[in-house]
Design a protein around this motif. Sequence first.
Motif, PDB file in Angstrom:
ATOM      1  N   THR A 124       6.569 -12.028  30.067  1.00 30.04           N
ATOM      2  CA  THR A 124       6.092 -12.953  29.030  1.00 30.04           C
ATOM      3  C   THR A 124       6.928 -12.876  27.751  1.00 30.04           C
ATOM      4  O   THR A 124       6.910 -13.800  26.949  1.00 30.04           O
ATOM      5  CB  THR A 124       4.627 -12.660  28.665  1.00 30.04           C
ATOM      6  N   LEU A 146       6.240 -10.996  25.276  1.00 23.32           N
ATOM      7  CA  LEU A 146       5.377 -10.540  24.184  1.00 23.32           C
ATOM      8  C   LEU A 146       5.586  -9.046  23.972  1.00 23.32           C
ATOM      9  O   LEU A 146       5.736  -8.286  24.936  1.00 23.32           O
ATOM     10  CB  LEU A 146       3.910 -10.794  24.519  1.00 23.32           C
ATOM     11  N   ASN A 173      -0.474 -10.030  20.598  1.00 24.19           N
ATOM     12  CA  ASN A 173      -0.530 -11.386  21.141  1.00 24.19           C
ATOM     13  C   ASN A 173       0.101 -12.413  20.205  1.00 24.19           C
ATOM     14  O   ASN A 173       0.017 -13.616  20.460  1.00 24.19           O
ATOM     15  CB  ASN A 173      -1.976 -11.783  21.458  1.00 24.19           C
ATOM     16  N   ASN A 174       0.734 -11.942  19.113  1.00 26.99           N
ATOM     17  CA  ASN A 174       1.405 -12.876  18.205  1.00 26.99           C
ATOM     18  C   ASN A 174       2.811 -12.413  17.818  1.00 26.99           C
ATOM     19  O   ASN A 174       3.373 -12.893  16.853  1.00 26.99           O
ATOM     20  CB  ASN A 174       0.560 -13.102  16.943  1.00 26.99           C
ATOM     21  N   VAL A 201       0.609 -19.792  23.761  1.00 24.58           N
ATOM     22  CA  VAL A 201      -0.149 -18.833  22.943  1.00 24.58           C
ATOM     23  C   VAL A 201      -0.732 -19.494  21.695  1.00 24.58           C
ATOM     24  O   VAL A 201      -1.891 -19.253  21.335  1.00 24.58           O
ATOM     25  CB  VAL A 201       0.745 -17.628  22.568  1.00 24.58           C
ATOM     26  N   PRO A 222      -3.270 -18.499  27.899  1.00 29.04           N
ATOM     27  CA  PRO A 222      -2.468 -17.350  28.337  1.00 29.04           C
ATOM     28  C   PRO A 222      -1.038 -17.808  28.648  1.00 29.04           C
ATOM     29  O   PRO A 222      -0.833 -18.919  29.157  1.00 29.04           O
ATOM     30  CB  PRO A 222      -3.188 -16.865  29.598  1.00 29.04           C
TER      31      PRO A 222
END
Length: 409
Positions: free
Chosen positions: A276, A278, A283-284, A317, A322
């Motif tokens: 991903t 990330l 998550n940011n 996101v 997801p």
Amino acid sequence: MRRLVILGGGAGGTMMLNKFYSVLDRNEWQFTIIDEYETHYYQPGFLFIPFNMYTKKDVIRPKRDFLPPGVEVIIEKIKVIDPEKNRVILHNNAVVPYDYLIIATGCKIDPNETKGLKDVLWHKNIFDFYTIEGTLKLADFFRHFDEGKLVLHITEMPIKCPVAPLEFVFLADWFFTKKGIRDKVEISFVTPLPGAFTKPKAASVLGDFLQKKNIHLIPDFGIERVDNENKQIISYDGIKVDFDCLVSIPTNKGDEAIAESGLGNELNFIPTDKETLLAKGFNNIFVIGDAADLPTSKAGSVAHFASDILFENFLDVVEGKPPKAKFDGHANCFIESGFGKGILIDFNYDVEPLPGKFPLPALGPFSLLQETAMNHYGKIMFRWMYWNYLLKGVELPIESHMSMAGKRA
């Protein structure tokens, strides 16, 4: 208004800024990019400067030439990233808040990690070509170097552009042959790896090229120190390699701000979800390019292919979905082999470099794991593509995911 902050104005950061600036609503988003320096370097070009193929002006441009209008550009060193408060603190103590953060701070050499490397012979008989200062000093040295022992040494992995050391010794073989003194210059390739490259099948092929070009391969060399007085590199098990000119690839590390922020591993690379992109635990925060600890090459092509995946996942996101896109570790590298020829490798997390044709299965025009003139032209052409397409976030006709079409197992 939501704020996207990008740390690093190199290849990865610039590509991402241009991609998002073209699609996100500028009435809803504020764009900020932070970098310590005004100058953008085409780092693959550093390799060519010692051999008089490129000059300094071929590899530098102002960063602002590639940044879209209307973005906030901050030229300042990053002090610390504070993910708990969604903010970045700069060296001048200015505070930059963010809603989403993309870290593209890259990596750089740290010669101080090896005892004696950055000592009295640094940039006199010991050089790097991973900085503009080092490669220019090496170019000056080569103008008067007409015999002796030339040693290329890799300290430890990972390194930025892992094929560059091989390219260097291949080009040195060509350069000194062209000067008519190849028989007076002994070239050695010293590596901590068991072979010439990180991938076994490619290492076998590239090792054959070293042998064919009379370049001595010294594998499994774990350096303990550099003896400046006797001009030797010395391994932990006592092996000594003499040099008249040592070209070193020192330890590569992520930005100091990553360490100060507690976000990195022992080499300051950020633990990153390899699919991903990330940053693990957030998550940011996304990570692109050499700053990430991905199990693939630290190379410009990886940042380019990853940028498409990051782009898709970012859009998911911010909409509360997801992330669906998955990066496969695709890497694509032209390897200059000298005498107007080159080699091309194409691989990912799971598939080693294989022979075949690229990008079209039957027509190529590039050949994988083979030495051809067309591969050399591809390498030379890439600089133009970099300045005119890659940095601007323009889509290229090569899929982000590696294709098996045209490859022979």
